[in-house]
Motif scaffolding. Structure first.
Motif, PDB file in Angstrom:
ATOM      1  N   PRO A  56      15.648   5.328  64.073  1.00  0.00           N
ATOM      2  CA  PRO A  56      16.495   5.631  62.786  1.00  0.00           C
ATOM      3  C   PRO A  56      17.771   4.950  63.005  1.00  0.00           C
ATOM      4  O   PRO A  56      18.124   4.226  62.117  1.00  0.00           O
ATOM      5  CB  PRO A  56      16.893   7.236  63.167  1.00  0.00           C
ATOM      6  N   HIS A  57      18.403   4.589  64.222  1.00  0.00           N
ATOM      7  CA  HIS A  57      19.710   3.899  64.532  1.00  0.00           C
ATOM      8  C   HIS A  57      19.529   2.216  64.346  1.00  0.00           C
ATOM      9  O   HIS A  57      20.321   1.798  63.613  1.00  0.00           O
ATOM     10  CB  HIS A  57      20.241   4.292  65.831  1.00  0.00           C
ATOM     11  N   GLN A  58      18.219   1.998  64.531  1.00  0.00           N
ATOM     12  CA  GLN A  58      18.059   0.438  64.358  1.00  0.00           C
ATOM     13  C   GLN A  58      18.029   0.281  62.954  1.00  0.00           C
ATOM     14  O   GLN A  58      18.456  -0.923  62.396  1.00  0.00           O
ATOM     15  CB  GLN A  58      16.301   0.207  65.019  1.00  0.00           C
ATOM     16  N   ASP A  59      17.213   1.192  61.896  1.00  0.00           N
ATOM     17  CA  ASP A  59      17.513   0.976  60.533  1.00  0.00           C
ATOM     18  C   ASP A  59      18.992   1.107  60.027  1.00  0.00           C
ATOM     19  O   ASP A  59      19.289   0.173  59.116  1.00  0.00           O
ATOM     20  CB  ASP A  59      16.706   2.000  59.863  1.00  0.00           C
ATOM     21  N   ILE A  60      19.771   1.888  60.667  1.00  0.00           N
ATOM     22  CA  ILE A  60      21.197   1.822  60.186  1.00  0.00           C
ATOM     23  C   ILE A  60      21.945   0.630  60.702  1.00  0.00           C
ATOM     24  O   ILE A  60      22.574  -0.055  59.863  1.00  0.00           O
ATOM     25  CB  ILE A  60      22.025   3.127  60.791  1.00  0.00           C
ATOM     26  N   ALA A  61      21.547   0.241  61.841  1.00  0.00           N
ATOM     27  CA  ALA A  61      22.097  -1.194  62.294  1.00  0.00           C
ATOM     28  C   ALA A  61      21.797  -2.382  61.581  1.00  0.00           C
ATOM     29  O   ALA A  61      22.643  -3.168  61.185  1.00  0.00           O
ATOM     30  CB  ALA A  61      21.694  -1.312  63.790  1.00  0.00           C
ATOM     31  N   ARG A  62      20.479  -2.362  61.208  1.00  0.00           N
ATOM     32  CA  ARG A  62      20.066  -3.398  60.159  1.00  0.00           C
ATOM     33  C   ARG A  62      20.906  -3.287  58.882  1.00  0.00           C
ATOM     34  O   ARG A  62      21.344  -4.276  58.398  1.00  0.00           O
ATOM     35  CB  ARG A  62      18.572  -3.400  59.905  1.00  0.00           C
ATOM     36  N   ARG A  63      20.915  -2.178  58.161  1.00  0.00           N
ATOM     37  CA  ARG A  63      21.739  -2.267  56.995  1.00  0.00           C
ATOM     38  C   ARG A  63      23.091  -2.283  57.118  1.00  0.00           C
ATOM     39  O   ARG A  63      23.676  -3.286  56.202  1.00  0.00           O
ATOM     40  CB  ARG A  63      21.599  -0.626  56.512  1.00  0.00           C
ATOM     41  N   ILE A  64      23.904  -2.041  58.194  1.00  0.00           N
ATOM     42  CA  ILE A  64      25.261  -2.534  58.482  1.00  0.00           C
ATOM     43  C   ILE A  64      25.491  -3.681  58.483  1.00  0.00           C
ATOM     44  O   ILE A  64      26.328  -4.323  57.735  1.00  0.00           O
ATOM     45  CB  ILE A  64      25.939  -1.686  59.588  1.00  0.00           C
ATOM     46  N   LEU A  65      24.750  -4.570  59.534  1.00  0.00           N
ATOM     47  CA  LEU A  65      24.822  -5.825  59.725  1.00  0.00           C
ATOM     48  C   LEU A  65      24.508  -6.783  58.558  1.00  0.00           C
ATOM     49  O   LEU A  65      25.343  -7.744  58.142  1.00  0.00           O
ATOM     50  CB  LEU A  65      23.825  -6.282  60.674  1.00  0.00           C
ATOM     51  N   LEU A  66      23.383  -6.183  57.602  1.00  0.00           N
ATOM     52  CA  LEU A  66      23.147  -7.172  56.358  1.00  0.00           C
ATOM     53  C   LEU A  66      24.377  -6.832  55.372  1.00  0.00           C
ATOM     54  O   LEU A  66      24.574  -7.971  54.515  1.00  0.00           O
ATOM     55  CB  LEU A  66      21.975  -6.465  55.701  1.00  0.00           C
ATOM     56  N   ARG A  67      24.941  -5.699  55.554  1.00  0.00           N
ATOM     57  CA  ARG A  67      26.202  -5.512  54.572  1.00  0.00           C
ATOM     58  C   ARG A  67      27.401  -6.308  54.917  1.00  0.00           C
ATOM     59  O   ARG A  67      27.943  -6.525  54.013  1.00  0.00           O
ATOM     60  CB  ARG A  67      26.650  -3.982  54.317  1.00  0.00           C
ATOM     61  N   LEU A  68      27.271  -6.763  56.217  1.00  0.00           N
ATOM     62  CA  LEU A  68      28.613  -7.540  56.550  1.00  0.00           C
ATOM     63  C   LEU A  68      28.457  -9.056  56.262  1.00  0.00           C
ATOM     64  O   LEU A  68      29.129  -9.790  56.670  1.00  0.00           O
ATOM     65  CB  LEU A  68      28.771  -7.288  57.918  1.00  0.00           C
ATOM     66  N   ILE A  69      27.220  -9.645  55.536  1.00  0.00           N
ATOM     67  CA  ILE A  69      26.819 -10.899  55.242  1.00  0.00           C
ATOM     68  C   ILE A  69      27.026 -11.157  53.766  1.00  0.00           C
ATOM     69  O   ILE A  69      26.466 -10.377  53.003  1.00  0.00           O
ATOM     70  CB  ILE A  69      25.656 -11.254  55.930  1.00  0.00           C
ATOM     71  N   ALA A  70      27.692 -12.171  53.458  1.00  0.00           N
ATOM     72  CA  ALA A  70      27.649 -12.505  52.056  1.00  0.00           C
ATOM     73  C   ALA A  70      26.777 -13.718  51.938  1.00  0.00           C
ATOM     74  O   ALA A  70      26.823 -14.854  52.494  1.00  0.00           O
ATOM     75  CB  ALA A  70      29.117 -13.116  51.444  1.00  0.00           C
ATOM     76  N   VAL A  71      25.809 -13.677  50.904  1.00  0.00           N
ATOM     77  CA  VAL A  71      24.753 -14.673  50.733  1.00  0.00           C
ATOM     78  C   VAL A  71      25.176 -15.441  49.277  1.00  0.00           C
ATOM     79  O   VAL A  71      25.139 -14.740  48.187  1.00  0.00           O
ATOM     80  CB  VAL A  71      23.396 -13.980  50.390  1.00  0.00           C
ATOM     81  N   GLY A  72      25.565 -16.521  49.219  1.00  0.00           N
ATOM     82  CA  GLY A  72      25.931 -17.187  48.050  1.00  0.00           C
ATOM     83  C   GLY A  72      24.915 -18.238  47.670  1.00  0.00           C
ATOM     84  O   GLY A  72      23.934 -18.463  48.239  1.00  0.00           O
ATOM     85  N   ASP A  73      25.173 -18.628  46.250  1.00  0.00           N
ATOM     86  CA  ASP A  73      24.055 -19.652  45.675  1.00  0.00           C
ATOM     87  C   ASP A  73      24.235 -20.783  46.286  1.00  0.00           C
ATOM     88  O   ASP A  73      25.340 -21.587  46.229  1.00  0.00           O
ATOM     89  CB  ASP A  73      24.276 -19.641  44.314  1.00  0.00           C
TER      90      ASP A  73
END
Length: 976
Positions: free
Chosen positions: A390-407
């Motif tokens: 369960p914490h792996q899923d949370i860690a993945r969500r947190i890390l992806l939220r901290l990344i900006a993906v631009g065009d």
């Protein structure tokens, strides 16, 4: 080699005790020099000396080689080493060596408080301080991972606060901030926090004035110093956030205007901006800012090898821990010239620190940590695997939220408020995972926000890269939704800020499968957008109104574009040049790596890199690729000798042969003869008439004894050389030989601390004339002056001695040069006899003026070699000096002004130490010999070499090879 060993305390621990037993074994063997041990053992002198230094336990291989070279029993010393290794492991477990605070910060940026651990950027800090003293607004431009944040905080801010600005009086006070989503609020918060007042500004607080901010800090008791001329330094790190995080153009403009106002007359504020290089063009959107930065921008370039050495060695030295030379060399080789590599280096060193043994950081520990390329991935994967599912899923969500993906732009870090990380109400579990991420240094946390430990994590962790690629579109949609929701709330839930049309449809579709990831703010925004679209009735009228507005906006943009186009184009050109320079540096490293396996490919890559960015580094890598080996021995080449007419070359090798070559055609040396030797290495000299070859000798294979003679060969018939005579008298190896200019004298230098002079006319009846005994250790090098009246000798006692030999039977010591701090490996006189060059194991080459000979004057010290200098030689016209050394390079210097030598080129084609170098009589070629068993012929006409590069570039580079080394650039073979 040459320095006296420091005393050891065997009771201090198992490492010191083991080192003392090695010293005792060497003493019982008659204290042979470490250079001599290196010849017997097959390991470098530095490795063997380190084994007996007592700073770390040597490897088993080094220990056994050391013991056998000193006559020890292999089985006995293998058991001794195992016992010592077990004792070291037990000591480390008892002392908890891994608990000592690491002097390396890993992915975290250095702050002002970390200034004592910050090394490698001293020159850049000085440049920035001088620039700040001259300009009130300065930009620091660099790629992600170039160390900008550490430079700003631990370098410039710490130095400015502690020592002020060059040439200006008064104390400097510093305010540090990152813009975030609301730059004006961030600025106010930073000023209030620095002044000790309420750190959170109220919502209705007036917008700050930069001059008032300076006055506020001056009035603060713990910051003010009572000096009216003190300045406020505002450091804005990650300035690109005004474009990526601040969604309101008006707020962005007000903040930039605030910073630019520091330039107005009478201002007591100085502003330093840290900007990621690929965002520099965005600064041109603000005309006043572009004008301010036109002459006040400093580029953060990749660190030099010397800078990286400081980064690696000096923090550990502060903890009284040494760094194994092999580790230093490996990290420098992997990191030198690489943009964006510093956080990876710091993390790899931090992990190596955790795995260190005793007082030393080793290459083995570095490799166990994964090195530069693998340390972060290994740490991150280990962290992720240890989390419950369960914490792996949370860690993945947190890390992806901290990344900006631009065009069209690479993914970047994206700081977020902590509340925005949890969209499903599991705040307790989220906080636990955030805490574990912070403990692993994968993220950094402050009072109310979270961000990636460093942007380099995105590229260095394959798992995270894969996550981003798998859901890149979804991440972009969520990122845009987050920004839009914040703007909507910031505008008081203005209906005009809601989503409509295609954007709303995309967001709805994404939310249908990711609803748990939405924050309450995002959920409310999406609900309001759906409701607003359903209620819209006057679609046609609103559409027409929007079209009219669009026409007005486009008209305004066209006017603005006309004004800013010139600045934008210039900025874009700057970015292109910087991109090309970074890519060219990477390709230059690939050239050095591939030149021995695929030289035509290396030449074409080198040529492409040089044309893209004609820097010293790209030129040197191309020149190295254009210098293939011409002669190969089965083992190391220990010495070469070239006849005065340039027609004959002699090479001596560890394969127990001396070979003679005809050099009528330098491109195709013709082997004339092989002379068998009784030793596995020789030092050579050819007489001026080219008829006699002298050979000193290394140890004899197969026993503990070694040859102590020099031998003369008659090579009048170059295809049928004949051994003439053996010169006895020395009691240790003969490490150097040299003929006088008239060919009547021979000098031999030996490990027995003496130099002997022989009269060899006629050669078949040599006569011993004199023995020079002033050296306190082995004599490694001898050379006659061009007029034959002086002899220079250098050796393992770190000295150079100059002798008058007007009467060869009664030499008189004229001068002693003591500037070298380690063994002197080579000496050479200039053609006019007025200069002396000396090279040593202290990594330096020194130039001396011998006018008069009894009072030599040091003119210059050349420090570009990163290891021992084994050979020095002057060109026939005396205007060029070549040096060769243990760092595997051959270097050319312009010494037209010997007090100010200028490095012309660095050749890195050899894969092991370069032992010898000699100019041909016309000065157009330098011939080298190396421990890699090869000899190269270097063309000193660098321009001619470069213009003929395509002569060595067949077959043509393929498209696949081009795309591998030069991605994103059109396929344009440099030699079609």
């Amino acid at each position: 080699m040459g320095r006296r060993e420091s005393p050891l305390d065997p009771s201090a621990g198992p490492v010191e005790e083991f080192a003392q037993t090695l010293r005792n074994l060497r003493a019982a063997a008659g204290r042979p020099g470490y250079r001599e041990l290196a010849r017997r053992a097959g390991f470098s002198a530095a490795a063997l000396a380190a084994a007996a230094r007592g700073e770390q336990l040597p490897s088993q291989a080094v220990t056994l080689a050391f013991a056998q070279a000193c006559g020890g029993d292999r089985t006995e010393w293998e058991q001794r080493w195992r016992l010592a290794a077990a004792a070291v492991t037990m000591q480390e477990e008892e002392e908890g060596a891994g608990d000592v605070t690491s002097p390396y910060l890993g992915l975290a940026a250095y702050q002002q408080a970390d200034a004592g651990w910050f090394f490698g950027r001293e020159r850049l800090v000085d440049d920035l301080l001088r620039q700040l003293a001259a300009d009130r607004l300065v930009a620091v431009l660099g790629s992600s991972g170039s160390g900008k944040s550490s430079l700003l905080h631990a370098g410039v801010a710490a130095r400015a606060v502690g020592h002020g600005l060059p040439g200006l009086a008064g104390r400097v006070r510093a305010v540090m901030l990152t813009p975030g989503a609301d730059p004006m609020r961030s600025f106010t918060h930073a000023v209030l926090q620095a002044s000790g007042r309420r750190a959170t500004p109220s919502a209705d607080a007036p917008e700050p004035d930069i001059t008032e901010a300076a006055q506020t800090l001056e009035r603060t008791p713990h910051l003010g110093d009572g000096q009216a001329d003190g300045d406020l330094l505002v450091v804005v790190d990650q300035f690109e956030e005004v474009f990526t995080q601040c969604a309101a153009p008006d707020a962005r403009k007000r903040f930039i205007d605030l910073l630019v106002s520091a330039r107005r007359p009478g201002s007591r504020v100085r502003v330093l901006l840290g900007i990621r290089a690929d965002f520099f063009a965005r600064c041109a959107e603000h005309r006043v800012l572009a004008e301010a930065l036109r002459e006040a921008t400093v580029l953060v370039t990749p660190m030099t090898a010397a800078d990286l050495r400081d980064v690696i060695v000096k923090p550990a030295a502060l903890r009284r821990v040494t760094v194994e030379p092999a580790l230093v060399a490996t990290v420098i080789a992997e990191a030198a010239g690489q943009p964006g590599v510093l956080p990876l280096v710091s993390h790899a060193l931090r992990e190596t620190w955790r795995r260190r043994r005793g007082k030393a950081m080793t290459l083995h520990a570095y490799q166990a940590a994964g090195g530069i390329d693998g340390a972060i991935a290994r740490t991150a994967d280990h962290f992720y695997a240890a989390l419950p599912a369960p914490h792996q899923d949370i860690a993945r969500r947190i890390l992806l939220r901290l990344i900006a993906v631009g065009d069209g732009r690479r993914a970047t870090h994206r700081p977020l408020p902590r509340a925005d990380l949890d969209g499903n109400g599991h705040s307790a579990e989220t906080e636990v995972v955030v805490g574990r991420l912070a403990a692993a240094r994968l993220v950094t946390v402050d009072d109310d926000s979270v961000q990636l430990g460093h942007e380099s994590l995105i590229d260095a962790w394959p798992r995270l890269q894969r996550w981003v690629q798998e859901d890149r579109d979804g991440l972009r949609i969520h990122q845009q939704l987050t920004d839009a929701a914040k703007t909507w709330h910031g505008l008081g839930r203005d209906p005009g800020a809601l989503y409509r049309g295609a954007r709303l449809a995309l967001a709805e579709d994404w939310a249908g499968t990711h609803e748990p990831h939405l924050t309450s703010e995002e959920r409310a925004f999406l609900t309001a957008s759906i409701a607003a679209q359903a209620e819209e009735a006057a679609v046609t009228r609103r559409r027409a109104l929007r079209l009219r507005h669009l026409v007005l906006v486009l008209t305004a943009l066209s006017v603005t574009t006309t004004v800013t186009t010139v600045s934008a184009v210039r900025a874009q050109h700057t970015i292109t040049r910087q991109r090309n320079a970074a890519l060219a540096q990477n390709v230059a490293a690939d050239v050095l790596a591939s030149q021995n396996s695929d030289r035509p490919l290396a030449v074409q890559l080198g040529l492409a890199a040089y044309r893209m960015a004609p820097t010293v580094q790209t030129r040197n890598s191309l020149l190295s690729a254009l210098t293939p080996p011409r002669i190969r021995h089965a083992k190391e080449i220990t010495s070469i000798a070239l006849s005065l007419d340039g027609r004959t070359l002699a090479t001596g090798s560890g394969d127990r042969t001396i070979r003679l070559f005809d050099l009528t055609d330098h491109r195709r040396p013709v082997e004339l003869a092989r002379l068998p030797t009784h030793t596995d290495g020789v030092f050579l000299a050819l007489s001026p008439d080219g008829r006699t070859l002298a050979a000193g000798s290394w140890r004899t294979l197969g026993s503990g004894n070694w040859d102590r003679t020099a031998r003369l060969w008659d090579i009048t018939d170059r295809r049928h050389p004949a051994h003439v005579v053996t010169l006895p008298g020395h009691t240790e190896t003969v490490d150097s030989v040299a003929f006088s200019p008239d060919g009547r004298l021979l000098a031999t230098g030996s490990g027995d601390h003496t130099t002997r002079l022989w009269r060899i006319d006629p050669q078949r009846h040599p006569t011993h004339l004199a023995t020079l005994t002033s050296h306190a250790d082995g004599v490694y090098t001898v050379a006659f002056s061009p007029d034959g009246r002086m002899l220079a000798t250098g050796g393992n006692d770190d000295t150079v001695r100059v002798w008058k030999i007007n009467d060869p039977a009664h030499p008189v010591e004229s001068a002693v040069l003591t500037d070298h701090t380690d063994a002197v490996e080579s000496v050479a006189f200039s053609p006019d006899g007025r200069l002396l060059a000396t090279g040593g194991d202290d990594h330096t080459t020194r130039l001396w003026r011998l006018d008069p000979p009894r009072l030599p004057a040091r003119l210059a010290t050349l420090t570009s070699h990163t290891d021992g200098v084994y050979h020095v030689a002057f060109s026939p016209d005396g205007h060029t000096l070549t040096t060769a050394g243990d760092d595997r390079t051959t270097r050319l210097f312009d010494i037209t002004d010997p007090a100010r030598p200028v490095e012309l080129a660095v050749f890195s084609g050899h894969t092991n130490a370069v032992t010898s170098a000699a100019f041909t009589p016309d000065g157009r070629t330098v011939i080298t010999g190396s421990w890699d068993g090869t000899s190269q012929f270097i063309d000193t006409d660098l321009h001619r070499t470069l213009t003929r590069a395509c002569d060595h570039a067949r077959p043509t580079i393929t498209r696949a090879q081009w795309d591998r080394y030069l991605p994103h650039l059109p396929y344009r073979p440099p030699c079609p």
